[in-house]
Write a protein that holds these residues in place. Structure first.
Motif, mmCIF file in Angstrom:
data_model
loop_
_atom_site.group_PDB
_atom_site.id
_atom_site.type_symbol
_atom_site.label_atom_id
_atom_site.label_comp_id
_atom_site.label_asym_id
_atom_site.label_seq_id
_atom_site.Cartn_x
_atom_site.Cartn_y
_atom_site.Cartn_z
ATOM 1 N N ASN A 229 28.713 34.083 48.702
ATOM 2 C CA ASN A 229 27.334 34.516 48.450
ATOM 3 C C ASN A 229 27.232 35.977 48.029
ATOM 4 O O ASN A 229 26.153 36.434 47.643
ATOM 5 C CB ASN A 229 26.482 34.303 49.700
ATOM 6 C CG ASN A 229 26.233 32.834 49.984
ATOM 7 O OD1 ASN A 229 26.209 32.016 49.067
ATOM 8 N ND2 ASN A 229 26.073 32.491 51.247
ATOM 9 N N LEU A 230 28.346 36.699 48.115
ATOM 10 C CA LEU A 230 28.331 38.125 47.788
ATOM 11 C C LEU A 230 28.996 38.437 46.452
ATOM 12 O O LEU A 230 28.978 39.590 46.009
ATOM 13 C CB LEU A 230 29.022 38.920 48.902
ATOM 14 C CG LEU A 230 28.234 39.051 50.203
ATOM 15 C CD1 LEU A 230 29.113 39.589 51.320
ATOM 16 C CD2 LEU A 230 27.028 39.960 50.000
ATOM 17 N N LEU A 231 29.570 37.442 45.820
ATOM 18 C CA LEU A 231 30.290 37.691 44.574
ATOM 19 C C LEU A 231 29.339 37.937 43.406
ATOM 20 O O LEU A 231 28.326 37.241 43.247
ATOM 21 C CB LEU A 231 31.191 36.507 44.232
ATOM 22 C CG LEU A 231 32.456 36.313 45.071
ATOM 23 C CD1 LEU A 231 33.145 35.023 44.669
ATOM 24 C CD2 LEU A 231 33.400 37.498 44.908
ATOM 25 N N ALA A 232 29.680 38.914 42.602
ATOM 26 C CA ALA A 232 28.988 39.114 41.330
ATOM 27 C C ALA A 232 29.405 38.008 40.364
ATOM 28 O O ALA A 232 30.399 37.312 40.601
ATOM 29 C CB ALA A 232 29.346 40.486 40.756
ATOM 30 N N PRO A 233 28.658 37.800 39.272
ATOM 31 C CA PRO A 233 29.113 36.845 38.261
ATOM 32 C C PRO A 233 30.547 37.178 37.832
ATOM 33 O O PRO A 233 30.885 38.342 37.620
ATOM 34 C CB PRO A 233 28.116 37.053 37.116
ATOM 35 C CG PRO A 233 26.878 37.554 37.783
ATOM 36 C CD PRO A 233 27.361 38.412 38.920
ATOM 37 N N GLU A 234 31.372 36.150 37.746
ATOM 38 C CA GLU A 234 32.794 36.309 37.395
ATOM 39 C C GLU A 234 33.594 36.977 38.516
ATOM 40 O O GLU A 234 34.739 37.400 38.298
ATOM 41 C CB GLU A 234 32.983 37.105 36.093
ATOM 42 C CG GLU A 234 32.190 36.576 34.915
ATOM 43 C CD GLU A 234 32.516 35.137 34.588
ATOM 44 O OE1 GLU A 234 33.690 34.754 34.695
ATOM 45 O OE2 GLU A 234 31.566 34.399 34.238
#
Length: 317
Positions: A229-234
């Motif tokens: 849930n904390l990942l940026a796109p890519e």
């Protein structure tokens, strides 16, 4: 020789201190006189049988994969090291058999590098497994680059604390989860600490509103869902603790012995880029106590077992 061994899976109580057979030195190995051996979570997981499907035990098992010591006998084909060389190693085989919680260990040269000159025996013993794990995940699995933001779980632990330092060296910004008592420690390593628990997503988003570029998970479980849930796109997610990471689009990483990588860590330690914090030391005969403490999971840095050669050293000419 004296060593720690176990003849059945179980808790720390199965660890026995006593005489075992001397290790045999193969053509591509050296006999290392052990000065210190670090404790890692994988040690007690092996002892309790959690890796039985991956690594076959040959009982009695001498546990331990991390070592720092002195070469006392090179194998017939060895040219890399000689008698008296001080070395560190991640001495893992594909079976559980002859480990490093002993007075001597026969170590393949592919698992060794020279000891960092600026580290104590205890500090150097804590570098191989944790350092290789952090190095291989950051540079290969996550391919962390300059100006990226990396989230490191358990940033005050053995792997996490080295990962924070290496990620900063790679030019990344590091956010690290840690208990409140370890926040200053994480700051000293170059990371931005955040507390575990409820509200973690909001706390990390407060520091990185667009999400993080990479997550280095050393915890598993609920941390995987939080990380996704904390990942940026890519963004990229790698776990060393939980194969369920695949369910969240991430990768699982298991550290490999690599003499070249280990030498690079030695160089980084000597350059002051990487330090090893040793929180507790135990004599070899108290390895069971070291296992118990490590199993509690609240260690800052590393727990190390030492072999006392004081009497022999005093008698040496």
């Amino acid at each position: 020789m004296k060593a720690i061994s176990y003849s059945t899976y179980g808790g720390p109580e199965v660890l026995a201190y006593g005489e075992v057979g001397d290790p045999r030195v193969g053509p591509d190995s050296v006999l290392v006189k052990v000065r210190a051996a670090a404790v890692n979570p994988v040690d007690w997981k092996c002892r309790e049988g959690y890796l039985d499907g991956l690594l076959e035990p040959v009982f009695p098992v001498v546990p331990g994969w991390d070592v720092c010591g002195v070469v006392v006998q090179p194998g017939l084909a060895v040219t890399e090291f000689g008698v008296g060389d001080e070395v560190i190693g991640y001495v893992r085989e594909d079976v559980l058999s002859h480990g490093t919680f002993a007075e001597y260990v026969a170590a393949p040269v592919r698992t060794l590098a020279r000891k960092p000159r600026n580290l104590t025996w205890e500090q150097a013993a804590g570098l191989p497994l944790a350092g290789l794990t952090a190095y291989q995940v950051l540079t290969r699995a996550l391919e962390v680059g300059r100006d990226e933001t990396v989230l490191v779980h358990a940033a005050a632990g053995g792997v996490g604390s080295i990962a924070v330092q290496l990620a900063r060296h790679l030019g990344a910004r590091v956010i690290g989860t840690a208990s409140a008592r370890n926040h200053d420690f994480v700051r000293d390593l170059g990371g931005e600490p955040v507390a575990y628990g409820e509200g973690l997503v909001e706390r990390v988003r407060g520091l990185a509103p667009e999400g993080v570029d990479a997550v280095f998970d050393t915890v598993g479980g609920e941390a995987l869902k939080t990380s996704a849930n904390l990942l940026a796109p890519e963004g990229r997610l790698v776990s060393i603790a939980d194969p369920d990471v695949f369910d969240y689009g991430g990768r699982y990483s298991f550290v490999r012995p690599d003499a070249g990588d280990l030498l690079r860590l030695t160089e980084l330690a000597e350059q002051g880029v990487v330090s090893v914090h040793v929180s507790d030391t135990f004599p070899l005969e108290r390895t069971a106590d070291a296992h118990r403490l490590n199993q509690e999971g609240r260690t800052r840095g590393k727990i190390v077992v030492t072999v006392d050669w004081a009497a022999e050293d005093a008698a040496a000419p």
